[in-house]
Design a protein around this motif. Structure first.
Motif, PDB file in Angstrom:
ATOM      1  N   LEU A   1       0.837  -1.196   0.000  1.00 62.46           N
ATOM      2  CA  LEU A   1       0.000   0.000   0.000  1.00 62.46           C
ATOM      3  C   LEU A   1       0.875   1.251   0.000  1.00 62.46           C
ATOM      4  CD1 LEU A   1      -2.556  -1.122   2.737  1.00 62.46           C
ATOM      5  CD2 LEU A   1      -2.778  -1.358   0.245  1.00 62.46           C
ATOM      6  N   ARG A   2       0.313   2.356  -0.504  1.00 60.71           N
ATOM      7  CA  ARG A   2       0.998   3.634  -0.504  1.00 60.71           C
ATOM      8  C   ARG A   2       0.047   4.692   0.064  1.00 60.71           C
ATOM      9  NH1 ARG A   2       4.090   0.295  -1.290  1.00 60.71           N
ATOM     10  NH2 ARG A   2       5.612   0.020  -2.973  1.00 60.71           N
ATOM     11  N   ALA A   3       0.589   5.571   0.900  1.00 55.88           N
ATOM     12  CA  ALA A   3      -0.233   6.611   1.520  1.00 55.88           C
ATOM     13  C   ALA A   3       0.512   7.936   1.504  1.00 55.88           C
ATOM     14  CB  ALA A   3      -0.594   6.229   2.956  1.00 55.88           C
ATOM     15  N   ASP A   4      -0.128   8.979   1.022  1.00 55.95           N
ATOM     16  CA  ASP A   4       0.461  10.315   0.986  1.00 55.95           C
ATOM     17  C   ASP A   4       0.223  10.965   2.346  1.00 55.95           C
ATOM     18  OD1 ASP A   4       1.564  12.733   0.252  1.00 55.95           O
ATOM     19  OD2 ASP A   4      -0.291  13.456  -0.681  1.00 55.95           O
ATOM     20  N   ALA A   5       1.114  10.695   3.288  1.00 60.13           N
ATOM     21  CA  ALA A   5       0.959  11.211   4.651  1.00 60.13           C
ATOM     22  C   ALA A   5       2.335  11.303   5.300  1.00 60.13           C
ATOM     23  CB  ALA A   5       0.044  10.297   5.468  1.00 60.13           C
ATOM     24  N   SER A   6       2.459  12.183   6.305  1.00 61.04           N
ATOM     25  CA  SER A   6       3.735  12.360   6.990  1.00 61.04           C
ATOM     26  C   SER A   6       3.497  12.805   8.425  1.00 61.04           C
ATOM     27  CB  SER A   6       4.610  13.370   6.241  1.00 61.04           C
ATOM     28  OG  SER A   6       3.906  14.573   6.006  1.00 61.04           O
ATOM     29  N   PHE A   7       4.541  12.658   9.239  1.00 64.43           N
ATOM     30  CA  PHE A   7       4.385  12.909  10.675  1.00 64.43           C
ATOM     31  C   PHE A   7       5.761  13.108  11.307  1.00 64.43           C
ATOM     32  CE2 PHE A   7       4.928   8.412  10.024  1.00 64.43           C
ATOM     33  CZ  PHE A   7       5.769   8.003  11.044  1.00 64.43           C
ATOM     34  N   HIS A   8       5.745  13.542  12.561  1.00 65.68           N
ATOM     35  CA  HIS A   8       6.939  13.592  13.390  1.00 65.68           C
ATOM     36  C   HIS A   8       6.793  12.563  14.510  1.00 65.68           C
ATOM     37  CE1 HIS A   8       8.200  17.478  11.663  1.00 65.68           C
ATOM     38  NE2 HIS A   8       6.943  17.854  11.783  1.00 65.68           N
ATOM     39  N   TYR A   9       7.909  12.163  15.074  1.00 70.42           N
ATOM     40  CA  TYR A   9       7.883  11.277  16.235  1.00 70.42           C
ATOM     41  C   TYR A   9       8.963  11.742  17.205  1.00 70.42           C
ATOM     42  CZ  TYR A   9      12.106   9.253  14.297  1.00 70.42           C
ATOM     43  OH  TYR A   9      13.380   9.105  13.803  1.00 70.42           O
ATOM     44  N   ILE A  10       8.865  11.268  18.445  1.00 65.24           N
ATOM     45  CA  ILE A  10       9.862  11.597  19.467  1.00 65.24           C
ATOM     46  C   ILE A  10       9.921  10.435  20.450  1.00 65.24           C
ATOM     47  CG2 ILE A  10       8.209  12.789  20.954  1.00 65.24           C
ATOM     48  CD1 ILE A  10      11.792  14.021  20.426  1.00 65.24           C
ATOM     49  N   HIS A  11      11.099  10.140  20.964  1.00 62.67           N
ATOM     50  CA  HIS A  11      11.224   9.100  21.977  1.00 62.67           C
ATOM     51  C   HIS A  11      11.020   9.716  23.356  1.00 62.67           C
ATOM     52  CE1 HIS A  11      12.902   5.842  24.425  1.00 62.67           C
ATOM     53  NE2 HIS A  11      12.757   5.062  23.362  1.00 62.67           N
ATOM     54  N   ALA A  12      10.404   8.960  24.261  1.00 62.49           N
ATOM     55  CA  ALA A  12      10.131   9.471  25.608  1.00 62.49           C
ATOM     56  C   ALA A  12      11.408   9.929  26.303  1.00 62.49           C
ATOM     57  CB  ALA A  12       9.428   8.390  26.432  1.00 62.49           C
ATOM     58  N   ALA A  13      12.513   9.218  26.062  1.00 68.17           N
ATOM     59  CA  ALA A  13      13.776   9.620  26.681  1.00 68.17           C
ATOM     60  C   ALA A  13      14.207  11.003  26.201  1.00 68.17           C
ATOM     61  CB  ALA A  13      14.864   8.593  26.375  1.00 68.17           C
ATOM     62  N   ASP A  14      13.902  11.332  24.950  1.00 67.84           N
ATOM     63  CA  ASP A  14      14.269  12.642  24.417  1.00 67.84           C
ATOM     64  C   ASP A  14      13.345  13.738  24.938  1.00 67.84           C
ATOM     65  OD1 ASP A  14      16.508  11.803  22.994  1.00 67.84           O
ATOM     66  OD2 ASP A  14      15.258  11.053  21.361  1.00 67.84           O
ATOM     67  N   ILE A  15      12.077  13.395  25.198  1.00 66.30           N
ATOM     68  CA  ILE A  15      11.193  14.355  25.873  1.00 66.30           C
ATOM     69  C   ILE A  15      11.769  14.691  27.243  1.00 66.30           C
ATOM     70  CG2 ILE A  15       8.901  14.700  26.868  1.00 66.30           C
ATOM     71  CD1 ILE A  15       7.772  12.892  24.704  1.00 66.30           C
ATOM     72  N   ALA A  16      12.204  13.656  27.967  1.00 64.53           N
ATOM     73  CA  ALA A  16      12.772  13.873  29.300  1.00 64.53           C
ATOM     74  C   ALA A  16      14.022  14.732  29.236  1.00 64.53           C
ATOM     75  CB  ALA A  16      13.076  12.519  29.950  1.00 64.53           C
ATOM     76  N   ARG A  17      14.867  14.520  28.221  1.00 66.15           N
ATOM     77  CA  ARG A  17      16.098  15.304  28.100  1.00 66.15           C
ATOM     78  C   ARG A  17      15.804  16.787  27.874  1.00 66.15           C
ATOM     79  NH1 ARG A  17      20.419  11.438  24.788  1.00 66.15           N
ATOM     80  NH2 ARG A  17      20.220   9.668  26.216  1.00 66.15           N
TER      81      ARG A  17
END
Length: 272
Positions: free
Chosen positions: A136-152
């Motif tokens: 499948l192909r989807a025209d979509a995008s996003f950001h992500y973050i790791h919980a450890a990086d939120i803590a930092r």
């Protein structure tokens, strides 16, 4: 109320408490309790509040999405209401609002010292359906973050001198969208397939809007107004985003491959 004296003595506060599922409880926790907590602070003592929201309520330019109030779940709506109130609050210049994007954390098998986030738990399910997803192909995008990086990032904010909002185009409250650089859904599937040593087909079926609507009806999938807006929106991206590197730090998981490794996602074989 039991912590009123501690709140009044605090120089720094990191506020993460939230609620969803029940509209009234969401209003009480996400709006009224935040107001009550700020009222319990001592302006002569308080230096900074790091307040947790969600990137879902912001548009590309970090402005409040009108659709968040119109179509959002009780969680989305109350977070939007709270942000509006914080911008007008007398302590607004001391507030840093952080907006995590999609959060990874913990291990896919539930082991380890940290809780498994919904997104990391979804890696196991995603790997099981990889045989279909890669067609499948989807025209979509996003950001992500790791919980450890939120803590930092939060530890950095809480241990460095606070300053009035230096971000251009914002109000008194500083807005930081916590995320790594944007990735597309198609690239995510490709990278997951490579991680799992799964063959990648040279073409796929484009999941256009009419096809998604057809699948929703055919499979009788229950969707709400916010789900439908998210399907139309597709690209939940922001500028700027704030990974740890923006503050002179080093990310714990700067790539999806680092996320897979940290989560203990097997490179091949069956996932139980």
């Amino acid at each position: 109320e039991p912590h009123r004296a501690a709140i009044a003595s605090a120089t720094r506060i990191i506020h993460t408490a939230t609620a969803w599922g029940d509209p009234e409880r969401a209003r009480q926790v996400n709006v009224l309790a935040v107001k009550a907590m700020l009222a319990a602070t001592d302006p002569a003592v308080l230096e900074q509040v790091v307040y947790f929201s969600t990137a879902s309520i912001l548009n590309r330019d970090l402005q409040l999405l009108p659709e968040a109030m119109a179509y959002g779940t009780e969680y989305i709506q109350t977070k939007a209401q709270c942000l509006q109130q914080l911008e007008q609050h007398p302590l607004a210049e001391r507030i840093v609002a952080v907006f995590p994007t999609l959060v990874f954390g913990g291990r896919v098998d539930g082991s380890g010292p940290f809780p498994t986030s919904y997104l990391t738990a979804g890696l196991k399910e995603g790997a099981r359906w990889l045989w279909l997803a890669k067609w499948l192909r989807a025209d979509a995008s996003f950001h992500y973050i790791h919980a450890a990086d939120i803590a930092r990032v939060c530890a950095h904010l809480a241990t460095t001198p606070h300053q009035p909002n230096p971000e251009p185009g914002q109000g008194a409250v500083r807005r930081l969208v916590l995320g790594q650089p944007m990735v597309t859904v198609n690239d995510t599937v490709r990278r997951l397939a490579r991680w799992r040593h799964s063959w990648l087909p040279p073409f796929g079926v484009d999941l256009q809007g009419w096809l998604i609507e057809g699948l929703i009806k055919l499979l009788r999938i229950e969707v709400n107004a916010w789900d439908r807006f998210s399907i139309r929106q597709r690209h939940f991206v922001h500028e700027p985003v704030s990974p740890p590197e923006r503050f002179g730090l080093v990310s714990h998981a700067p790539t999806l491959e680092a996320v897979f490794e940290d989560a203990g996602l097997p490179r091949r074989g069956r996932i139980d």
